[in-house]
Motif scaffolding. Structure first.
Motif, mmCIF file in Angstrom:
data_model
loop_
_atom_site.group_PDB
_atom_site.id
_atom_site.type_symbol
_atom_site.label_atom_id
_atom_site.label_comp_id
_atom_site.label_asym_id
_atom_site.label_seq_id
_atom_site.Cartn_x
_atom_site.Cartn_y
_atom_site.Cartn_z
ATOM 1 N N LEU A 22 0.811 -1.217 0.000
ATOM 2 C CA LEU A 22 0.000 0.000 0.000
ATOM 3 C C LEU A 22 0.849 1.274 0.000
ATOM 4 C CD1 LEU A 22 -2.839 1.131 -0.135
ATOM 5 C CD2 LEU A 22 -2.961 0.972 2.358
ATOM 6 N N GLY A 25 2.452 1.689 -3.437
ATOM 7 C CA GLY A 25 1.499 2.128 -4.453
ATOM 8 C C GLY A 25 1.150 3.598 -4.318
ATOM 9 N N ILE A 26 0.945 4.036 -3.078
ATOM 10 C CA ILE A 26 0.640 5.451 -2.848
ATOM 11 C C ILE A 26 1.824 6.329 -3.244
ATOM 12 C CG2 ILE A 26 0.160 7.165 -1.051
ATOM 13 C CD1 ILE A 26 -1.546 4.938 0.333
ATOM 14 N N LYS A 28 3.968 5.690 -5.565
ATOM 15 C CA LYS A 28 3.979 5.752 -7.026
ATOM 16 C C LYS A 28 2.929 6.738 -7.538
ATOM 17 C CE LYS A 28 5.775 1.098 -7.889
ATOM 18 N NZ LYS A 28 6.244 0.853 -6.515
ATOM 19 N N LEU A 29 1.792 6.785 -6.867
ATOM 20 C CA LEU A 29 0.727 7.701 -7.258
ATOM 21 C C LEU A 29 1.139 9.149 -7.023
ATOM 22 C CD1 LEU A 29 -2.229 8.064 -8.197
ATOM 23 C CD2 LEU A 29 -2.898 7.818 -5.799
ATOM 24 N N THR A 30 1.696 9.430 -5.840
ATOM 25 C CA THR A 30 2.054 10.811 -5.494
ATOM 26 C C THR A 30 3.357 11.261 -6.143
ATOM 27 O OG1 THR A 30 3.130 10.097 -3.444
ATOM 28 C CG2 THR A 30 0.794 10.713 -3.310
ATOM 29 N N LEU A 55 1.025 0.915 -9.818
ATOM 30 C CA LEU A 55 0.343 1.540 -8.678
ATOM 31 C C LEU A 55 -1.044 0.967 -8.469
ATOM 32 C CD1 LEU A 55 -1.935 4.041 -9.175
ATOM 33 C CD2 LEU A 55 0.059 5.103 -10.168
ATOM 34 N N GLU A 58 -0.528 -2.520 -6.817
ATOM 35 C CA GLU A 58 -0.117 -2.407 -5.418
ATOM 36 C C GLU A 58 -1.244 -1.888 -4.527
ATOM 37 O OE1 GLU A 58 4.697 -1.946 -5.680
ATOM 38 O OE2 GLU A 58 3.508 -0.109 -5.807
ATOM 39 N N ILE A 59 -1.947 -0.854 -4.952
ATOM 40 C CA ILE A 59 -3.001 -0.282 -4.112
ATOM 41 C C ILE A 59 -4.202 -1.211 -4.030
ATOM 42 C CG2 ILE A 59 -4.660 1.609 -3.889
ATOM 43 C CD1 ILE A 59 -2.441 3.470 -5.046
ATOM 44 N N VAL A 60 -4.699 -1.663 -5.162
ATOM 45 C CA VAL A 60 -5.873 -2.539 -5.159
ATOM 46 C C VAL A 60 -5.541 -3.871 -4.491
ATOM 47 C CG1 VAL A 60 -7.531 -3.775 -6.617
ATOM 48 C CG2 VAL A 60 -6.926 -1.399 -7.149
ATOM 49 N N ALA A 62 -3.275 -4.472 -2.178
ATOM 50 C CA ALA A 62 -3.144 -4.270 -0.730
ATOM 51 C C ALA A 62 -4.508 -4.137 -0.067
ATOM 52 C CB ALA A 62 -2.293 -3.034 -0.451
ATOM 53 N N ILE A 63 -5.398 -3.387 -0.676
ATOM 54 C CA ILE A 63 -6.747 -3.231 -0.116
ATOM 55 C C ILE A 63 -7.472 -4.577 -0.093
ATOM 56 C CG2 ILE A 63 -9.011 -2.170 -0.509
ATOM 57 C CD1 ILE A 63 -7.421 0.336 -1.518
#
Length: 137
Positions: A22, A25-26, A28-30, A55, A58-60, A62-63
């Motif tokens: 998570l 991924g965040i 990479k987004l920011t 990203l 990783e984000i999806v 992790a959630i």
């Protein structure tokens, strides 16, 4: 004794795996431009597409691990992603000797993470998960 710990340990394992993905991924987004630059630096084509895909995975992923929703599929996707990323971004065999140790450590840490993800895929999310509540644990 371990029977009583199975569900709390399954939850802890999922949460601890999510802690790896998570924040990455965040970040990479920011820091999208930096991620694109890093991907480009290893010679991969379509760096923007790769960064966006990474990203999202990783984000999806992790959630999904946190919630225990689609856990087995998420674990497989994260395992494949991690293994592929390891070969491109921690290729210790292709760096100068003075940089090999850290890259080798990161490579084999990722291999171990893949092992943990495959265990999650094999055994499922446990009873404390959305998958269990939906009858798909």
């Amino acid at each position: 004794m371990f029977d009583k710990l199975q569900n709390p340990l399954a939850l802890a394992g999922r949460l601890l795996m999510a802690v790896l993905f998570l924040p990455a991924g965040i970040a990479k987004l920011t820091g999208f431009a930096g991620t694109v630059g890093y991907i480009s630096s290893v010679g991969l084509p379509m760096a923007q597409v790769g960064a966006a895909l990474a990203l999202v995975v990783e984000i999806v992923g992790a959630i999904a691990l946190i919630a225990g929703f689609g856990t087995r599929a998420a674990a497989i996707v994260l395992a494949v992603f991690t293994l592929l990323a390891s070969f491109f971004f921690h290729a210790y065999w292709a760096v100068p000797a003075e940089h090999q140790m850290i890259q080798q450590l990161l490579f084999f840490k990722n291999v171990a993470v893949v092992g943990g993800l495959l265990s999650i895929a094999a055994w499922g999310a446990g009873a404390w998960s959305v998958d269990a509540r939906r009858g798909r644990a």
